[in-house]
Design a protein around this motif. Structure first.
Motif, PDB file in Angstrom:
ATOM      1  N   GLN A   1       0.831  -1.132  -0.036  1.00  8.82           N
ATOM      2  CA  GLN A   1      -0.161   0.012   0.064  1.00  8.82           C
ATOM      3  C   GLN A   1       0.818   1.358  -0.013  1.00  8.82           C
ATOM      4  OE1 GLN A   1      -3.497  -0.030  -0.247  1.00  8.82           O
ATOM      5  NE2 GLN A   1      -3.043  -2.411  -0.553  1.00  8.82           N
TER       6      GLN A   1
ATOM      7  N   THR B   1      -4.871   6.484   5.266  1.00 10.91           N
ATOM      8  CA  THR B   1      -5.101   5.584   4.202  1.00 10.91           C
ATOM      9  C   THR B   1      -4.426   4.134   4.596  1.00 10.91           C
ATOM     10  OG1 THR B   1      -5.139   7.209   2.359  1.00 10.91           O
ATOM     11  CG2 THR B   1      -4.730   4.665   1.888  1.00 10.91           C
TER      12      THR B   1
ATOM     13  N   TRP C   1      -6.870   0.994   5.502  1.00  7.61           N
ATOM     14  CA  TRP C   1      -6.695  -0.352   5.086  1.00  7.61           C
ATOM     15  C   TRP C   1      -6.677  -1.596   6.024  1.00  7.61           C
ATOM     16  CZ3 TRP C   1      -3.343  -4.031   4.552  1.00  7.61           C
ATOM     17  CH2 TRP C   1      -3.446  -4.932   3.418  1.00  7.61           C
TER      18      TRP C   1
ATOM     19  N   ASN D   1      -8.876  -4.714   6.482  1.00  4.72           N
ATOM     20  CA  ASN D   1      -8.511  -6.126   6.188  1.00  4.72           C
ATOM     21  C   ASN D   1      -8.146  -6.761   7.202  1.00  4.72           C
ATOM     22  OD1 ASN D   1      -8.287  -6.201   2.897  1.00  4.72           O
ATOM     23  ND2 ASN D   1      -7.876  -4.177   3.444  1.00  4.72           N
TER      24      ASN D   1
END
Length: 205
Positions: free
Chosen positions: A87, A99, A103, A107
């Motif tokens: 990422q 971010t 993320w 996940n």
């Protein structure tokens, strides 16, 4: 805009977004921490992100070294870090701390899929093993079995609540102590007492 100016803007944004969020901690103006998952969640982990001077043109430093993560296997940590690095590569040059945090939250299940917490090892085993463990525990707790004669004596001595009256075995204890004393001091007398206790004091015909 310089890297430091980018960092200042991102810092203000992070403070605004996570204000009042107990999962988020600002360790310093360039280092942050976010707990992914609830405290009660066995798959929760804490993610640390720190900015080098050249961030966001270069990637942040990502760490899972917090004490809270000690229960996580090294392989699982390596998996999380490698996925986060992907990422980072995709977001180089942009503000990415939010971010990355989001993320990881989205996940969490996939990242911690192979995590097996030791404290709940029994619950994650197959049902057959769990049953075997429970059965084994019961066997260890099994109490000594009484004979039928012992059970009858116990029932005769109990009250209407099934409890033995206070001092129910005192007489037996006293008798035993007396016999031991007399057998040591007066062996002949003890023999006669034992004989009388067996015959009930009746004369032989």
């Amino acid at each position: 805009m310089t890297a430091n100016e980018d960092q200042e803007m991102e810092l203000e944004a992070l403070r605004s977004i996570y204000e009042g969020d107990e999962c988020f901690k600002e360790l310093s103006p360039v280092s942050f921490q976010l707990r992914i998952g609830d405290l009660e969640d066995s798959k929760a982990f804490i993610l640390d992100i720190a900015w080098p001077e050249t961030y966001p043109e270069s990637g942040p430093q990502i760490s899972l070294d917090g004490f809270f993560n000690n229960r996580i296997a090294t392989e699982t940590k390596q998996l999380i870090l490698s996925k986060l690095e992907e990422q980072v590569e995709a977001n180089l040059g942009d503000a990415m701390t939010y971010t990355l945090f989001e993320w990881a939250k989205e996940n969490q299940e996939a990242l911690m899929e192979n995590h097996q917490p030791s404290v709940t090892a029994v619950t994650v085993t197959s049902s057959g093993e769990a049953t075997a463990n429970a059965t084994e525990g019961k066997k260890k707790e099994r109490k000594e079995q009484l004979t039928k004669a012992q059970k009858r004596k116990l029932v005769n001595r109990t009250d209407n609540k099934g409890e033995l009256p206070r001092g129910w075995n005192w007489i037996d204890v006293i008798k035993e102590v007396q016999l031991k004393f007399f057998s040591h001091v007066f062996p002949v007398v003890t023999t006669n007492i034992q004989h009388l206790s067996k015959t009930g004091g009746k004369d032989d015909d």
